[in-house]
Design a protein around this motif. Sequence first.
Motif, PDB file in Angstrom:
ATOM      1  N   SER A  76      22.329  -1.925  -5.358  1.00 26.34           N
ATOM      2  CA  SER A  76      22.467  -0.938  -3.955  1.00 26.34           C
ATOM      3  C   SER A  76      21.369  -0.153  -3.980  1.00 26.34           C
ATOM      4  N   GLN A  77      21.134   0.814  -5.192  1.00 23.67           N
ATOM      5  CA  GLN A  77      19.987   1.659  -5.075  1.00 23.67           C
ATOM      6  C   GLN A  77      18.672   0.976  -4.904  1.00 23.67           C
ATOM      7  N   ASP A  78      18.528  -0.176  -5.360  1.00 25.85           N
ATOM      8  CA  ASP A  78      17.208  -0.907  -5.045  1.00 25.85           C
ATOM      9  C   ASP A  78      17.021  -1.209  -3.657  1.00 25.85           C
ATOM     10  N   ARG A  79      17.898  -1.447  -2.979  1.00 21.81           N
ATOM     11  CA  ARG A  79      18.019  -2.042  -1.425  1.00 21.81           C
ATOM     12  C   ARG A  79      17.744  -0.628  -0.611  1.00 21.81           C
ATOM     13  N   GLU A  80      18.415   0.407  -1.161  1.00 18.28           N
ATOM     14  CA  GLU A  80      18.278   1.586  -0.218  1.00 18.28           C
ATOM     15  C   GLU A  80      16.726   2.132  -0.556  1.00 18.28           C
ATOM     16  N   ALA A  81      16.190   2.044  -1.743  1.00 13.58           N
ATOM     17  CA  ALA A  81      14.855   2.689  -1.971  1.00 13.58           C
ATOM     18  C   ALA A  81      13.985   1.570  -1.175  1.00 13.58           C
ATOM     19  N   THR A  82      14.241   0.131  -1.272  1.00 20.11           N
ATOM     20  CA  THR A  82      13.368  -0.931  -0.418  1.00 20.11           C
ATOM     21  C   THR A  82      13.192  -0.161   1.105  1.00 20.11           C
ATOM     22  N   LEU A  83      14.655  -0.171   1.689  1.00 22.35           N
ATOM     23  CA  LEU A  83      14.773   0.303   3.035  1.00 22.35           C
ATOM     24  C   LEU A  83      13.631   1.522   3.317  1.00 22.35           C
ATOM     25  N   ALA A 119      -1.883  -1.970   4.594  1.00 21.92           N
ATOM     26  CA  ALA A 119      -0.846  -3.225   4.341  1.00 21.92           C
ATOM     27  C   ALA A 119      -0.795  -3.609   2.878  1.00 21.92           C
ATOM     28  N   THR A 120      -2.016  -3.726   2.278  1.00 18.08           N
ATOM     29  CA  THR A 120      -1.959  -4.199   0.828  1.00 18.08           C
ATOM     30  C   THR A 120      -1.434  -3.148   0.015  1.00 18.08           C
ATOM     31  N   GLN A 121      -1.956  -1.691   0.127  1.00 15.62           N
ATOM     32  CA  GLN A 121      -1.321  -0.745  -0.611  1.00 15.62           C
ATOM     33  C   GLN A 121       0.185  -0.602  -0.472  1.00 15.62           C
ATOM     34  N   ARG A 122       0.739  -0.818   0.643  1.00 11.69           N
ATOM     35  CA  ARG A 122       2.030  -0.586   0.655  1.00 11.69           C
ATOM     36  C   ARG A 122       2.829  -1.772  -0.070  1.00 11.69           C
ATOM     37  N   ALA A 123       2.111  -3.063   0.190  1.00 15.58           N
ATOM     38  CA  ALA A 123       2.853  -4.154  -0.391  1.00 15.58           C
ATOM     39  C   ALA A 123       2.812  -3.821  -2.036  1.00 15.58           C
ATOM     40  N   ARG A 124       1.775  -3.705  -2.676  1.00 13.76           N
ATOM     41  CA  ARG A 124       1.639  -3.377  -3.990  1.00 13.76           C
ATOM     42  C   ARG A 124       2.826  -2.260  -4.420  1.00 13.76           C
ATOM     43  N   ARG A 125       2.814  -1.116  -3.646  1.00 14.36           N
ATOM     44  CA  ARG A 125       4.084  -0.225  -4.096  1.00 14.36           C
ATOM     45  C   ARG A 125       5.313  -0.773  -3.843  1.00 14.36           C
ATOM     46  N   LEU A 126       5.426  -1.403  -2.803  1.00 14.49           N
ATOM     47  CA  LEU A 126       6.713  -2.214  -2.620  1.00 14.49           C
ATOM     48  C   LEU A 126       7.259  -2.951  -3.635  1.00 14.49           C
ATOM     49  N   LEU A 127       6.292  -3.658  -4.218  1.00 13.12           N
ATOM     50  CA  LEU A 127       6.681  -4.714  -5.307  1.00 13.12           C
ATOM     51  C   LEU A 127       6.603  -4.293  -6.651  1.00 13.12           C
ATOM     52  N   ARG A 128       6.042  -2.876  -6.723  1.00 16.14           N
ATOM     53  CA  ARG A 128       5.554  -2.260  -7.917  1.00 16.14           C
ATOM     54  C   ARG A 128       4.732  -3.339  -8.691  1.00 16.14           C
ATOM     55  N   VAL A 141       1.971 -17.473  13.004  1.00 16.28           N
ATOM     56  CA  VAL A 141       1.391 -17.125  11.815  1.00 16.28           C
ATOM     57  C   VAL A 141      -0.191 -17.096  11.459  1.00 16.28           C
ATOM     58  N   SER A 142      -0.753 -15.966  11.118  1.00 16.74           N
ATOM     59  CA  SER A 142      -2.151 -15.911  11.029  1.00 16.74           C
ATOM     60  C   SER A 142      -2.701 -15.641   9.720  1.00 16.74           C
ATOM     61  N   GLY A 143      -1.842 -15.548   8.672  1.00 14.34           N
ATOM     62  CA  GLY A 143      -2.294 -15.662   7.233  1.00 14.34           C
ATOM     63  C   GLY A 143      -1.275 -15.374   6.462  1.00 14.34           C
ATOM     64  N   ALA A 144      -1.454 -14.776   5.356  1.00 16.65           N
ATOM     65  CA  ALA A 144      -0.616 -14.665   4.159  1.00 16.65           C
ATOM     66  C   ALA A 144      -0.683 -13.340   3.394  1.00 16.65           C
ATOM     67  N   LEU A 145       0.273 -12.750   2.921  1.00 19.86           N
ATOM     68  CA  LEU A 145       0.290 -11.499   2.160  1.00 19.86           C
ATOM     69  C   LEU A 145       0.960 -11.777   0.851  1.00 19.86           C
ATOM     70  N   TYR A 146       0.024 -11.590  -0.231  1.00 20.67           N
ATOM     71  CA  TYR A 146       0.493 -11.537  -1.454  1.00 20.67           C
ATOM     72  C   TYR A 146       0.639 -10.483  -2.256  1.00 20.67           C
ATOM     73  N   GLY A 147       1.528 -10.609  -3.299  1.00 22.39           N
ATOM     74  CA  GLY A 147       1.895  -9.815  -4.454  1.00 22.39           C
ATOM     75  C   GLY A 147       1.827 -10.638  -5.693  1.00 22.39           C
ATOM     76  N   ALA A 148       1.368  -9.906  -6.626  1.00 21.98           N
ATOM     77  CA  ALA A 148       1.012 -10.528  -7.888  1.00 21.98           C
ATOM     78  C   ALA A 148       1.338  -9.578  -9.014  1.00 21.98           C
ATOM     79  N   LEU A 175      15.618  -9.972  -2.982  1.00 26.24           N
ATOM     80  CA  LEU A 175      15.212  -8.738  -2.176  1.00 26.24           C
ATOM     81  C   LEU A 175      13.968  -8.426  -2.055  1.00 26.24           C
ATOM     82  N   GLU A 176      12.846  -8.736  -3.261  1.00 25.36           N
ATOM     83  CA  GLU A 176      11.476  -8.603  -3.136  1.00 25.36           C
ATOM     84  C   GLU A 176      10.817  -9.210  -2.237  1.00 25.36           C
ATOM     85  N   ILE A 177      11.272 -10.671  -2.061  1.00 25.79           N
ATOM     86  CA  ILE A 177      10.510 -11.495  -1.150  1.00 25.79           C
ATOM     87  C   ILE A 177      10.875 -11.297   0.352  1.00 25.79           C
TER      88      ILE A 177
END
Length: 652
Positions: free
Chosen positions: A65-72, A97-106, A197-204, A214-216
């Motif tokens: 639940s904490q993870d969901r709230e932090a993600t929101l 967009a890429t900076q936020r994606a990296r931070r979102l997924l750690r 769809v115009s492309g793809a956003l990646y996390g690694a 939840l991460e996906i």
Amino acid sequence: MSQASPQRLPTVLDVLTTLAEQGTAHRLDGLLTDARERGASPRQLHELEQATALAAALIDRGTESQDREATLVSLVDASRDLAEAMADSVQGTLRTATQRARRLLRADLAYLALHEAVEGPLTVVASEGDATALNIGLRITSSSGLGRAALDKGAPFSTSDYLADRSIEHTDEIDQVVRAEGIRAVVAVPFRGPGGVSGALYGAHRQVRRFTPLEIDSLSTLASLAAATIGTARRVESLGARRDELERDCAQAWGIVGTHRRMEAAYDHLLTLVHDGSPLDAIVEVAATALEGALAVRDLGGEQLAAHGELPPYTEETLTQRGFDALAAGEPVPLDDGAWIAPVTGGGDPLGTVLFLPDTPHTGQRGPRPLRVAVRAIALSLLRERSTALAEGRTRDDLFEALLAPESSALPWWQLEEQATRLGITPETPYVVVIARPEGGSLQRAAVWATSYAHRKRGLKSVREKSLALLLPGDDAAAAARAAHKELSPLLGVPVTLGAAGPQTGLPDVARLFADAQRCLTALTELGGVGSVATPQELGFLGVLLADVLSVPSYVEGILGPVLAHDEQRFTEFARTLEVYFASGSSPRRAARVLHIHPNTVARRLDRITELLGDGWQSPERTLEIQLALRLHRTRGTLLGRASRPSGRQGL
């Protein structure tokens, strides 16, 4: 302390104490180890194992639940960052967009790949956390890689170990970059904007791991937000590229050098204000001063958004009519006193109008040329506001859907209320629900309007099948529905039918108000009131009754057809006589007093009605049907705007 004392074995109470102190699963395992080492019996161990298992499940649920709230919260912050980056440049928005994606997924690495055509190659255009220079500009020309799969299927793809995963189509070019970066786990989600769809956003990650649902899901939401924002950033950048052309327009508009320099400086100031995100009031003040006159900006519904200077008290009818004329012509139109109304458009959509009264009357036929330049700056400001609404729209839409169906929401009710408060929807504020159904036109354009309208009104919106639902602050449902109708119907060029309900306080009642508004919409449809507005208070019991009636016109015709036809053809008042007769307790004498006619005349009319409807029309069952049909007929006539026809002569 959560640990048992040396004098006794760990018990269920120790488990509960550890849970209350927000202990970890490791501490729970320590209690079990303690019990085994101290010689606990099999029964004691079994009870302790069950208790620790339940406690560990509660700890896991709380962590989730904490993870969901932090993600929101992270997604809300990301929408704000994207909206701010949009004003700078497209590349800045991609980088955000890429900076936020990296931070979102750690994650260790995040990157974004876009394509120029549906079947064309993907090209990495932004990257964050990369250790080599091989990633940016990488072209994925075949069907290999997770990004290409996400693009082709329109769905997320992930792997816990990219190079070891044989289900992926590998190429030397991509694998070389993966090895150089030390990448192991990868997830790719479609980058879906308004055009598809115009492309793809990646996390690694650089270690083997599995991505959680939840991460996906959160990365997919971020990709949708970023795609919408980047599309708008490109349009804004394109408009900015026309600056030289606009400056030449300024030079032609003011002939002399001194005036040209003054207006050039003013236009530079306007563009700076727009790109800095200044409020519309500041932009209008600069424009009015430079144009030397009074200026006001109105939205499509006639609401004044900003103004500077003194304007005459024009009637609303005049401003509305001339505003539509300007939008239809695509150029300023004059008023009788020397004022002008200019259309404000952006991206092919009408945004509103500008009312301008110059200090010195203009004699041209197409309005002062400098006015057109100022209008473009105002359009950029309104587009920016719309883009901000679109960037935040996904989060607000999800909240509205959760309020409409809280039982299916993944968040508990208290978290929904906290989220609503963060978005400015306080439970103490009265609100109404409005449902609008366009009778044709573009639903996509209507949805864009609804996003912008909800943002301006500090409300929420949802698109359901062929209707738009709005949750708006206010204490007058009918007024809110009429205001939305006034703005949306001219925008789409088609009738719009609206049902509304409220007001109410307390978010748990949102779903009930939505159901009430939907019933009003159904009632309007059955009454033939397409293009009308209604609330439960206006329809009374009909709003509930008509939800199940299949065809009001056919029902009224089946019950009262001969009487209505007789009134229409012979200018009689038999329907009116029936209403008064029933209202008078079926007394011809009392009905005669209300109708101001002789009782014998009422008797003759009733005899004639008997000939038209048959001998049994005054039986209890037929009487109920006739009274209901009379009520439906009168209400339907009111909705259609028909006044009672004056009788040419009194029939019997």
